[in-house]
Enzyme design. Structure first.
Site, PDB file in Angstrom:
ATOM      1  N   ASP A 154       0.806  -1.216   0.000  1.00 11.90           N
ATOM      2  CA  ASP A 154       0.000   0.000   0.000  1.00 11.90           C
ATOM      3  C   ASP A 154       0.842   1.271   0.000  1.00 11.90           C
ATOM      4  O   ASP A 154       1.462   1.610   1.008  1.00 11.90           O
ATOM      5  CB  ASP A 154      -0.887  -0.027   1.246  1.00 11.90           C
ATOM      6  CG  ASP A 154      -1.832   1.159   1.302  1.00 11.90           C
ATOM      7  OD1 ASP A 154      -2.160   1.708   0.229  1.00 11.90           O
ATOM      8  OD2 ASP A 154      -2.226   1.545   2.403  1.00 11.90           O
ATOM      9  N   ASP A 162      -2.042   5.847  -5.667  1.00 12.10           N
ATOM     10  CA  ASP A 162      -2.175   4.921  -4.542  1.00 12.10           C
ATOM     11  C   ASP A 162      -2.338   3.491  -5.061  1.00 12.10           C
ATOM     12  O   ASP A 162      -3.271   3.211  -5.816  1.00 12.10           O
ATOM     13  CB  ASP A 162      -3.396   5.339  -3.709  1.00 12.10           C
ATOM     14  CG  ASP A 162      -3.548   4.510  -2.437  1.00 12.10           C
ATOM     15  OD1 ASP A 162      -2.654   3.699  -2.130  1.00 12.10           O
ATOM     16  OD2 ASP A 162      -4.570   4.678  -1.750  1.00 12.10           O
TER      17      ASP A 162
END
Ligand SMILES: *[C@@H]1O[C@H](CO)[C@@H](O)[C@H](O)[C@H]1NC(C)=O
Ligand SMILES: *[C@@H]1O[C@H](CO)[C@@H](O)[C@H](O)[C@H]1NC(C)=O
Ligand SMILES: *[C@@H]1O[C@H](CO)[C@@H](O)[C@H](O)[C@H]1NC(C)=O
Ligand SMILES: *[C@@H]1O[C@H](CO)[C@@H](O)[C@H](O)[C@H]1NC(C)=O
Ligand SMILES: *[C@@H]1O[C@H](CO)[C@@H](O)[C@H](O)[C@H]1NC(C)=O
Ligand SMILES: *[C@@H]1O[C@H](CO)[C@@H](O)[C@H](O)[C@H]1NC(C)=O
Length: 438
Positions: free
Chosen positions: A101, A314
């Site tokens: 992440d 992201d």
């Protein structure tokens, strides 16, 4: 989700020795071929939406009465399209899959004993008392989340308890220090001692399919920062390709030298406050569909002095979200090019622009590429990277955000691109790639 156990890992060399770097395979949580496109999008959106709610009520870092540090990021339910990497913790090493992440920093996994507050994970539970290299991270460590609370001279033996909140999900435990291992076969293993991580003994049950998370953000606690890797890259295989493994490269082996079609854009300096200090902000100046530049008002993607707005890239968000002023132009432009009837796909997918295909097996019509004009670098998205089809529906794989909010470039739009984050040079580079063969 059945295929989670099959993860490929190859490590080229040990980072600490200054050699080539680390190579890790990534698999998608939803790589089960039985999952339909619409189910995938619905699950991904549910998670992305929860994340939005979390943002408005964001608590930065606050201490509760018992001294626990709370920190929120935007991560949420990992049930729709996040990518998992396998790493191992402790001595002897215990392998576990974790969500990769770029939108958060903390590295964490579940630690025994945790009774009924742990979620069911697809790998054996790590027990720090069975590891010869576990230590509680001292509060005077520069990586302690409690450093600011503990003051200049924390009591000896002080341990930092944290509760990291991600949208509707959270994880809590004690900060530890451990040796982490990357790579599956003994010959290619890279072992890195003294990595600060979260040893969680209580979590919400939102982490299905993983046993924790690896933060790749800009903060000091992220894997990239702790390894001093300087740069990392990944190449994400498309959703439709359920069998291939994506690649994450950390350190010197992350490079696009000699690759055709490389484009480079600077990161925009973000606020130094958490959690904005974690994010990789980009300067998006316009969007085109085919040869037509959309008339998007200037500055809709600007990062404001108060930390609102901006656009981030992201790996942990699936569907791109754009502020409404931009989203409506994209939506109208796509709609104007398609002659198929529109249909309400929101129940099936949660997306707001869907077309009905003539049959479940019909191929969608051809569409021109969409170009995201970043500062100095055009990112060209083929139709498959901005439209998603399945179950007779064909939908725009983007969604709207209130004007003034933060926009996010999600991983669905990043597929089949080799993307390099150079944290030393403060640049993002990308090139088209066939990620299954990287
Ligand atoms: C987690 O560990 C902390 C510190 O040892 C302890 O205070 C807490 O009760 C534990 N929580 C659970 C659910 O076991
Ligand atoms: C942290 O505190 C311990 C003793 O409590 C001391 O030995 C150590 O040098 C300190 N470390 C730092 C980085 O200040
Ligand atoms: C952590 O924070 C969440 C959200 O505020 C809360 O629901 C949860 O009970 C907390 N967990 C612990 C162990 O404190
Ligand atoms: C977690 O996965 C199991 C089986 O894969 C499924 O039955 C369960 O509903 C999932 N839980 C959540 C919260 O998604
Ligand atoms: C993916 O793998 C499964 C099982 O090995 C196989 O049946 C299927 O044909 C493969 N699909 C593709 C697109 O290669
Ligand atoms: C964004 O890019 C435009 C075009 O290159 C430039 O004029 C502007 O100064 C950039 N903004 C930031 C915040 O870097």
């Amino acid at each position: 989700m059945a295929s989670l156990a099959v993860l490929l890992l190859v490590v080229c060399a040990v980072l600490a020795s200054g050699a080539a770097g680390v190579r890790v395979g990534l698999t998608r949580i939803h790589s089960d071929p039985g999952v339909t496109a619409s189910q995938f999008v619905r699950d991904a959106l549910r998670r992305d939406m929860h994340r939005e709610h979390a943002r408005s009520g964001r608590v930065l870092a606050a201490a509760s009465a018992d001294g626990t540090v709370s920190a929120r990021t935007r991560k949420d339910l990992p049930n729709g399209g996040e990518y998992l990497m396998t790493l191992a913790v402790g001595t002897p090493p215990v392998a576990y899959p974790a969500i990769a992440d770029t939108g958060s920093d903390l590295i964490w996994t579940q630690c025994a004993p945790c009774g009924d507050r742990c979620f069911k994970q697809p790998a054996p539970l790590y027990n720090p008392s069975s590891s010869t290299t576990f230590a509680v991270l001292p509060c005077n460590s520069s990586l302690s989340m409690c450093a600011a609370l503990a003051g200049a001279s924390p009591p000896p033996g002080c341990a930092c308890m944290y509760n990291q909140t991600y949208g509707t999900g959270w994880t809590a435990g004690v900060q530890g220090s451990e040796t982490f291992t990357f790579g599956s076969s003994p010959a290619d293993q890279a072992r890195v001692p003294g990595v600060a991580f979260g040893c969680s003994n209580a979590s919400s049950d939102d982490w299905n399919g993983s046993a924790g998370l690896v933060g790749l953000g800009r903060g000091a606690l992220s894997l990239v920062s702790q390894l001093g890797a300087g740069r990392f890259s990944y190449c994400l295989t498309p959703f439709q390709d359920a069998n291939s493994t994506s690649t994450l490269l950390l350190g010197p082996s992350a490079a696009l030298d000699g690759t055709a079609g490389v484009r480079t854009t600077p990161f925009v300096a973000g606020p130094s406050r958490s959690p904005m200090s974690t994010y990789y902000y980009l300067n998006l100046t316009g969007i085109s569909l085919g040869a037509t530049a959309l008339s998007i008002p200037p500055n809709v993607f600007s990062l404001n002095a108060d930390g609102t707005g901006g656009l981030i890239i992201d790996s942990g968000t699936t569907i791109t979200s754009l502020v409404d002023a931009a989203y409506q132009r994209v939506r109208a432009a796509v709609k104007s090019l398609v002659t198929l009837p529109t249909t309400d796909g929101s129940d099936a997918t949660g997306l707001d622009l869907c077309f009905a295909l003539p049959s479940e097996t019909s191929a969608p019509p051809a569409m021109p590429a969409m170009t995201l004009h970043f500062d100095g670098a055009d990112m060209v998205l083929a139709a498959d990277s901005y439209m998603i089809s399945g179950s007779g529906l064909w939908c725009l794989a983007m969604r709207s955000q209130p004007d003034g909010a933060m926009s996010t470039l999600g991983n669905y739009q990043q597929q089949n691109m080799h993307i390099l984050y150079d944290v030393r040079k403060e640049t993002l580079s990308f090139a088209p790639a066939k990620c299954s063969t990287l």
